[in-house]
Design a protein around this motif. Sequence first.
Motif, mmCIF file in Angstrom:
data_model
loop_
_atom_site.group_PDB
_atom_site.id
_atom_site.type_symbol
_atom_site.label_atom_id
_atom_site.label_comp_id
_atom_site.label_asym_id
_atom_site.label_seq_id
_atom_site.Cartn_x
_atom_site.Cartn_y
_atom_site.Cartn_z
ATOM 1 N N VAL A 153 0.855 -1.192 0.000
ATOM 2 C CA VAL A 153 0.000 0.000 0.000
ATOM 3 C C VAL A 153 0.888 1.238 0.000
ATOM 4 C CG1 VAL A 153 -1.801 1.290 1.212
ATOM 5 C CG2 VAL A 153 -1.804 -1.213 1.287
ATOM 6 N N LEU A 154 0.655 2.100 -0.965
ATOM 7 C CA LEU A 154 1.380 3.367 -1.046
ATOM 8 C C LEU A 154 0.400 4.480 -0.707
ATOM 9 C CD1 LEU A 154 4.129 4.651 -1.830
ATOM 10 C CD2 LEU A 154 3.218 4.929 -4.136
ATOM 11 N N VAL A 155 0.660 5.187 0.381
ATOM 12 C CA VAL A 155 -0.235 6.254 0.824
ATOM 13 C C VAL A 155 0.234 7.573 0.225
ATOM 14 C CG1 VAL A 155 -1.240 7.454 2.793
ATOM 15 C CG2 VAL A 155 -0.715 5.012 2.955
ATOM 16 N N LYS A 156 -0.623 8.150 -0.607
ATOM 17 C CA LYS A 156 -0.315 9.427 -1.251
ATOM 18 C C LYS A 156 -1.156 10.525 -0.602
ATOM 19 C CE LYS A 156 0.402 6.886 -5.582
ATOM 20 N NZ LYS A 156 0.109 6.827 -7.026
ATOM 21 N N ALA A 157 -1.083 11.702 -1.166
ATOM 22 C CA ALA A 157 -1.798 12.842 -0.583
ATOM 23 C C ALA A 157 -3.314 12.613 -0.550
ATOM 24 C CB ALA A 157 -1.477 14.110 -1.356
ATOM 25 N N ASP A 158 -3.835 11.821 -1.506
ATOM 26 C CA ASP A 158 -5.276 11.599 -1.563
ATOM 27 C C ASP A 158 -5.697 10.293 -0.910
ATOM 28 O OD1 ASP A 158 -4.142 9.955 -3.421
ATOM 29 O OD2 ASP A 158 -5.561 10.396 -5.031
ATOM 30 N N GLY A 159 -4.765 9.629 -0.209
ATOM 31 C CA GLY A 159 -5.120 8.418 0.504
ATOM 32 C C GLY A 159 -4.360 7.204 0.025
ATOM 33 N N PRO A 160 -4.690 6.033 0.572
ATOM 34 C CA PRO A 160 -3.955 4.816 0.234
ATOM 35 C C PRO A 160 -4.299 4.293 -1.152
ATOM 36 C CG PRO A 160 -5.743 4.312 1.754
ATOM 37 C CD PRO A 160 -5.716 5.809 1.612
ATOM 38 N N SER A 161 -3.299 3.699 -1.825
ATOM 39 C CA SER A 161 -3.529 3.114 -3.136
ATOM 40 C C SER A 161 -2.767 1.798 -3.242
ATOM 41 C CB SER A 161 -3.089 4.067 -4.253
ATOM 42 O OG SER A 161 -1.687 4.271 -4.216
ATOM 43 N N VAL A 162 -3.293 0.895 -4.062
ATOM 44 C CA VAL A 162 -2.636 -0.372 -4.362
ATOM 45 C C VAL A 162 -2.473 -0.447 -5.871
ATOM 46 C CG1 VAL A 162 -3.579 -1.501 -2.312
ATOM 47 C CG2 VAL A 162 -4.859 -1.588 -4.458
ATOM 48 N N GLU A 163 -1.735 -1.474 -6.328
ATOM 49 C CA GLU A 163 -1.570 -1.619 -7.768
ATOM 50 C C GLU A 163 -2.913 -1.966 -8.429
ATOM 51 O OE1 GLU A 163 0.854 -0.418 -8.902
ATOM 52 O OE2 GLU A 163 2.760 -1.099 -8.097
ATOM 53 N N PRO A 164 -3.164 -1.455 -9.651
ATOM 54 C CA PRO A 164 -2.188 -0.767 -10.512
ATOM 55 C C PRO A 164 -2.049 0.736 -10.273
ATOM 56 C CG PRO A 164 -4.227 -1.072 -11.691
ATOM 57 C CD PRO A 164 -4.417 -1.744 -10.364
ATOM 58 N N VAL A 191 3.056 -0.964 4.127
ATOM 59 C CA VAL A 191 2.315 0.285 3.933
ATOM 60 C C VAL A 191 3.327 1.413 4.081
ATOM 61 C CG1 VAL A 191 0.512 1.799 4.822
ATOM 62 C CG2 VAL A 191 0.169 -0.693 4.804
ATOM 63 N N PHE A 192 3.410 2.251 3.060
ATOM 64 C CA PHE A 192 4.428 3.306 3.044
ATOM 65 C C PHE A 192 3.742 4.630 2.714
ATOM 66 C CE2 PHE A 192 7.754 5.952 1.244
ATOM 67 C CZ PHE A 192 8.863 5.641 2.014
ATOM 68 N N THR A 193 3.975 5.615 3.556
ATOM 69 C CA THR A 193 3.383 6.935 3.362
ATOM 70 C C THR A 193 4.396 7.861 2.716
ATOM 71 O OG1 THR A 193 1.945 6.674 5.296
ATOM 72 C CG2 THR A 193 2.311 8.919 4.487
ATOM 73 N N GLU A 194 4.071 8.348 1.528
ATOM 74 C CA GLU A 194 4.972 9.281 0.855
ATOM 75 C C GLU A 194 5.074 10.564 1.669
ATOM 76 O OE1 GLU A 194 3.496 9.736 -3.154
ATOM 77 O OE2 GLU A 194 4.826 8.150 -3.855
ATOM 78 N N ASP A 195 6.298 10.969 1.930
ATOM 79 C CA ASP A 195 6.556 12.158 2.751
ATOM 80 C C ASP A 195 7.512 13.059 1.989
ATOM 81 O OD1 ASP A 195 6.940 14.029 4.710
ATOM 82 O OD2 ASP A 195 8.172 12.753 5.990
ATOM 83 N N PHE A 196 6.959 13.993 1.229
ATOM 84 C CA PHE A 196 7.799 14.853 0.403
ATOM 85 C C PHE A 196 8.259 16.102 1.137
ATOM 86 C CE2 PHE A 196 5.373 12.628 -3.013
ATOM 87 C CZ PHE A 196 6.456 11.957 -3.552
ATOM 88 N N ALA A 197 7.785 16.298 2.358
ATOM 89 C CA ALA A 197 8.222 17.463 3.123
ATOM 90 C C ALA A 197 9.691 17.324 3.461
ATOM 91 C CB ALA A 197 7.398 17.578 4.408
ATOM 92 N N ALA A 198 10.476 18.338 3.107
ATOM 93 C CA ALA A 198 11.910 18.375 3.419
ATOM 94 C C ALA A 198 12.674 17.208 2.827
ATOM 95 C CB ALA A 198 12.113 18.410 4.942
ATOM 96 N N THR A 199 12.150 16.613 1.730
ATOM 97 C CA THR A 199 12.832 15.476 1.133
ATOM 98 C C THR A 199 14.124 15.906 0.446
ATOM 99 O OG1 THR A 199 12.581 13.599 -0.366
ATOM 100 C CG2 THR A 199 11.628 15.664 -1.096
ATOM 101 N N HIS A 200 15.048 14.946 0.309
ATOM 102 C CA HIS A 200 16.313 15.215 -0.369
ATOM 103 C C HIS A 200 16.411 14.420 -1.665
ATOM 104 C CE1 HIS A 200 17.384 17.171 3.341
ATOM 105 N NE2 HIS A 200 17.247 16.046 4.003
ATOM 106 N N PHE A 201 15.288 13.841 -2.133
ATOM 107 C CA PHE A 201 15.327 13.000 -3.325
ATOM 108 C C PHE A 201 15.102 13.861 -4.564
ATOM 109 C CE2 PHE A 201 14.056 9.514 -6.148
ATOM 110 C CZ PHE A 201 15.072 8.621 -5.842
ATOM 111 N N PRO A 202 15.582 13.403 -5.736
ATOM 112 C CA PRO A 202 15.415 14.194 -6.951
ATOM 113 C C PRO A 202 13.959 14.315 -7.366
ATOM 114 C CG PRO A 202 16.324 12.033 -7.451
ATOM 115 C CD PRO A 202 16.376 12.187 -5.965
#
Length: 426
Positions: A236-247, A328-339
């Motif tokens: 499960v990938l949790v994005k800004a609009d909630g949890p999502s699964v594939e596809p 289950v992983f929550t995307e956290d783009f705040a203060a991220t250092h990724f490209p």
Amino acid sequence: MEPTRDLTDPRQNEAVLESASALLADGGADVPAAVAAEARAVADSRRRLAALDGPVHLTVVWAMYGETGRMATREEHPHGEDFVRVKVRQLDWLTAGLPQVTWSILAVDDGCPDQPSSAETMASIAAAEGYPTGGHRSVSVLRLADVLAADPSTGPAYSAEFRALTSPDESRKGGSILVGLATAVAVGPGAGRHVVCYTDADLSANLAMLGSLVAPIVLGGAVAAAGQRYGMPGAVLVKADGPSVEPRSTGDKPDKLIVLFRHVVRAMLVPDLAHVVDTQAGFKAFDAAAVGPVLSRMTSFNETFDVELLVLLARAHGPQALAVEPIVFTEDFAATHFPSVDPGPRHLAMVEQVVALYDRLVAPVTPATGEAAQLLDLLRTLDLDGYVRLIEQLRAEDHDDPTLFDRRWPVEHLRGILATEGADPR
């Protein structure tokens, strides 16, 4: 009810554990969808950990660079997650009432420029909370700079490539994770099984899910278990609009084609890792006895250090010894250092790093043949302009294609794209 997950909200962080406790007691709770998904994963993790026999010690490692903001509370900083105290709480919840399971935390400062630094900030939090400095529930901090400056004949064994580093600036997170794992293995728990783990500094992956990574190692004979944010059932990938699964998890990602192209490169050039679609998720566990000898052979300290570590383990124990577990992983783009999500030099660099790993670890044993060899020839001459053009054209062609990680583009098609310099990808 809102489906979103706010990692800076202490009420939500605690609600995950409270909901998991209710699930274990055959109950439930009215919580946001993302909290509910995380709670289910945490409850399953606790069940699996409770089934283990004999003493097991978990050492959790993470790297820190510019993390003083997220170490603060939300009242102190807009991105504050209070992650040190929350991670301790997660591990305490996971192991409560399980005397056979103990844990410790070891964080490594990756050359943090903040004043005070991440290491200083975390050390002050640990002291204020009275966490032990050794044994069960210990919380300690190292500085990569101190390790690099120390006599290399002392402490854990490191590769010549690691000893050649002169400052943390020459390492991108990988050096700090390596130091943390090597130090943890060298110290050891004293008795029983030792599982060393690493995660990200933020709260994207709940440490109470570690039971699901430990179980296949202690009970299933795996030497490593890699958490998967996407690409497999149950992830499960949790994005800004909630949890999502594939596809949707991968299919809706703005960097979808960057991710899929990189996976094709890995799967074709390093077939031992073809089943690990999410090689770089910051949530992995290792049997300490198996990973210890491998750490002294590590030469990659950049974004693909994960890939080298898994390749070395697969070479030593076989690809079947690498377990994959949905998380289950929550995307956290705040203060991220990724490209960014747009194709650029750091994305191309990760592809080039896979090629370099192939040259050093795979080619001497099982050199690429057929389509894989043709792909390798293409990648050796791929420059940044060509890479950007390739990704943009693959995006333009990506209409109603349901395949994700099973997708393979014929090399001749890729060559055709690169031959049409200046063409409008639309």
